[in-house]
Design a protein around this motif. Structure first.
Motif: not given
Length: 135
Positions: A4-6, A9, A11-12, A15-16, A34, A107, A110
């Motif tokens: 996955i393109r974030f 950091k 953003h990633e 997301y999780y 996302y 984004y 994605e």
């Protein structure tokens, strides 16, 4: 889905963390969180945009004072990917012509891949296609 393109950091991590907080990793939640994670402003205001108890979007906050032209586009896309939502009387603002006219556009593709994985299987990531053509 992997690779996955974030946007970064933050953003990633967002997301999780949001998927965990929501307790759901279906395509609707994946695409929504996302998209909302792309911008610092939407990350900071996620609780005004998503009701975790009711598991629903808060469309009335599209007009919040903190919103910018770019974050409104982000929200419109996220809301639309969630359940097809478009703002009554302003449906044209949810069209790609309007939505993708901002710095977040790379984004958005994605987010669409996350929402519709069944239609994107076997397709290469756009960045990889460009790199392969340059060789």
């Amino acid at each position: 889905m992997e690779n996955i393109r974030f946007a970064g950091k933050e953003h990633e991590a967002f997301y999780y963390n949001m998927l965990k907080a929501a307790g759901n990793t279906d395509v609707y939640h994946r695409a929504f969180f996302y998209t909302m994670g792309i911008s610092k402003e939407t990350r900071e205001n996620i609780h005004s945009l998503f009701d975790f108890e009711e598991n629903c979007i808060e469309t009335q906050n599209l007009a919040a004072a903190w919103q910018t032209g770019g974050t409104i586009r982000l929200c419109r896309l996220a809301f639309n990917l969630w359940n097809g939502w478009t703002e009554g009387g302003k449906e044209r603002y949810s069209a790609p012509y309007e939505l993708f006219d901002c710095r977040f556009a790379p984004y958005f593709f994605e987010a669409i891949r996350l929402r519709y994985p069944e239609y994107c299987r076997g397709t290469e990531h756009p960045d990889r296609q460009l790199s392969a053509k340059k060789l």
